[in-house]
Design a protein around this motif. Structure first.
Motif: not given
Length: 321
Positions: A256, A259, A264, A272
């Motif tokens: 979380d 992001k 991405e 990632p």
């Protein structure tokens, strides 16, 4: 407000290595660490020994002197925290990064205590803080532990160990040798091949002789106050008496947070995005270093093979300057 050249999130071995490289190249930097120095290592089992030898855990070309072939947790804490003291590493402890945002070419970093500005950000947060939960009834009971430190609380108790990796095997062997009645619940057909080579025969022999019970190709179904329910390899539902569950099911990076920082994530493993030559993510001047690069595959990167990330990142930052 001062604009730092680099803000490093995470004060583990790789975060410290990034700081050493920044120091060496006269870049202004700050590490923000939510716990103590090398917090993940501090939370390892008390008697844990590394798979790697001492020289493969070294950072900044600073010798790691160990009295044993494989260093233990305490030696590693002394080594890395000693570096932070001796090299006067600029680090804020017990401060959690809440948000990373970008305003044109400058990052704004909000923490639990303050706000900072930086031209570059390195995320080196590891993966040890978020347990990979089983999502079964009873997992939140007090008797369920996702972290294991030492065997003494489990003496003369009925202990279920979930998993077959290094942490699960260490927990099973240590608690058994302190008098616990141990049952391992293992999803796979055998003990993990990644288990330390000097430990693997020990656990396999204890299982074979029946000192430690094990159910392979099994699945935990429910945890109750005084028992656990699992499905064995034949699909039969079994319930056994139980005092403690050591759920050594692994850990995950804070996806979380990644992001929300604009990084991405791809595929089932939530890998990632980053450039393998510079460690820069899809967000310009935002870098990843260490275990966090592997997504859910937390065995992909470790201290030994991710020490190089610091040099790669600093080199890219200097090239841009």
């Amino acid at each position: 407000m001062e604009i730092l050249d680099i803000l490093i999130i995470g004060g583990g071995p790789i975060g410290l290595n990034c700081a050493l490289e920044a120091q060496k190249n006269n870049l202004s930097y700050l590490i923000i660490e939510k716990g103590t120095i090398v917090n993940s290592l501090y939370n390892y089992p008390l008697y844990m020994r590394f798979f790697s030898t001492a020289e493969k855990l070294e950072i900044g070309k600073i010798p790691f002197i160990s009295t044993a072939p494989k260093p233990g947790r305490q030696e590693a804490l002394e080594y890395y925290q000693g570096i932070a003291r001796q090299r006067n590493i600029n680090i804020n402890l017990y401060e959690k990064v809440l948000k990373v945002s970008k305003n044109e070419m400058i990052f704004e970093i909000e923490t639990s205590k303050s706000k900072y500005l930086a031209k570059n950000v390195i995320i080196s947060t590891g993966f040890y803080d978020i347990p990979n939960v089983m999502n079964i009834p009873g997992e939140n009971l007090p008797k369920v532990k996702h972290y294991y430190t030492e065997p003494y609380p489990f003496a003369q108790q009925k202990v279920v160990v979930v998993g077959s990796s290094n942490s699960a095997v260490d927990a099973a062997l240590e608690t058994y040798r302190k008098g616990a009645e141990v049952m391992m619940i293992i999803r796979h057909s055998e003990i993990s091949k990644s288990v330390k080579y000097w430990v693997k025969p020990d656990i396999e022999n204890r299982i074979e002789e029946g000192s430690i019970k094990a159910s392979f190709n099994a699945e935990m179904i429910e945890i109750k106050e005084n028992s656990v329910i699992f499905k064995d390899e034949n699909g039969t539902i079994q319930e056994i008496e139980n005092d403690f569950v050591l759920a050594m099911t692994g850990y995950l990076p804070d996806f979380d947070f990644l992001k929300s920082s604009g990084i991405e994530l791809h595929g089932e493993n939530l890998n990632p995005f980053y450039n393998p030559e510079t460690m820069e993510t899809n967000v310009q001047n935002l870098y990843l270093a260490g275990v966090v690069c592997g997504g859910k595959d937390t065995h992909l990167w470790f201290i030994e093979n991710s020490r190089i990330h610091a040099k790669m990142i600093i080199k890219d930052i200097l090239n841009k300057k």
